[in-house]
Write a protein that holds these residues in place. Structure first.
Motif: not given
Length: 276
Positions: A69-70, A80-81, A84-86, A88
């Protein structure tokens, strides 16, 4: 209906175990379907074999929610994390090759969902596991953050090969990751994450195809599908925990040997079936 539910439970157990361990869910399904035959249309069974994976996907989401979960909370504010986005974005990169070849999925199932192909792929990747582990050196990637977009794309190409029945999606991606120098724990976890868009997309596509086929779904079939997904979810929770714990202390040699043995069993069943 009770007997059909028992069959769905058995299928869910097999799916929950074999989807995550690199031993080919297709190979086990072929063997199981020799003794577990549903009173359902072939259109439903084609959809059922794929959609039952939704339960397995949900297990990944539940177990790794904190890492997937980002968004999070800090001092009462939503943040925002970036890490985590990276992750995904790399999962998306690894999914692209599958999107290219996915239109061939039904054709591959129609022409290669058979004993010989499944047995050959079981044995081939079993040998690959043994060869890769025999030449294993210290991994260069031990954390997910160290995976590059190049690594992700190459692993995605290996995942693309799983369109051949008997290959095993997790088996193909794990072999590819090991060859790239990822640690066993790292490639296993990344493989779990890759399953989310791939298997969810495949399930949605199968449901849509079934819907437009015009074949009516019975109440028993709905119950079978629901039970299969729930059982696959519960069993997947245990299978994923087992694999993550296993790779911390062991290599994949056992799975290579198991695949070869299973491939030989599938060939033996093929011979017996041809003689009957």
């Amino acid at each position: 209906m009770f007997l059909e539910i028992i069959k769905a439970i058995l299928m869910g157990i097999v799916e929950g175990i074999t989807e995550w361990l690199p031993i080919s869910s297709t190979g086990h399904m072929i063997l199981l379907e020799q003794v577990v035959k549903f009173n359902a249309s072939e259109e439903f069974m084609s959809m059922f074999r794929v959609v039952i994976q939704l339960g397995a996907i949900l297990a990944v989401v539940v177990l790794f929610w904190g890492r997937l979960w980002p968004f999070g909370l800090r001092h009462g504010r939503v943040i925002s994390k970036p890490g985590v986005w990276q992750l995904w974005f790399k999962v998306v990169a690894a999914t692209l090759p599958v999107l290219v070849i996915s239109p061939l999925d039904d054709w591959m199932e129609a022409h290669f969902y058979n004993y010989i192909t499944v047995a050959a792929m079981l044995i081939l990747y079993g040998v690959l596991f043994l060869v890769v582990e025999s030449r294993r050196t210290a991994p260069r990637v031990t954390h997910l953050e160290q995976i590059t977009y190049r690594d992700a794309l190459i692993i995605g190409v290996w995942q693309m090969l799983a369109i051949i029945p008997g290959t095993s999606r997790s088996g193909a991606t794990i072999v590819g990751g090991l060859l790239l120098g990822l640690s066993r724990a790292c490639v296993a976890e990344f493989t779990f994450y890759l399953a989310i868009p791939v298997m969810a997309g495949a399930s949605l596509l199968k449901v849509l195809k079934f819907a437009v086929s015009g074949v009516a779904i019975t109440g028993t079939e709905v119950a079978v599908l629901a039970v299969g997904c729930v059982v696959a979810f519960v069993v997947s929770l245990a299978a994923i925990r087992f694999l993550m714990d296993y790779v911390k202390r062991h290599n994949f040699t056992f799975f290579g040997i198991y695949r070869i043995a299973l491939g030989l069993v599938v060939l033996a069943v093929a011979v017996v079936s041809a003689m009957v």
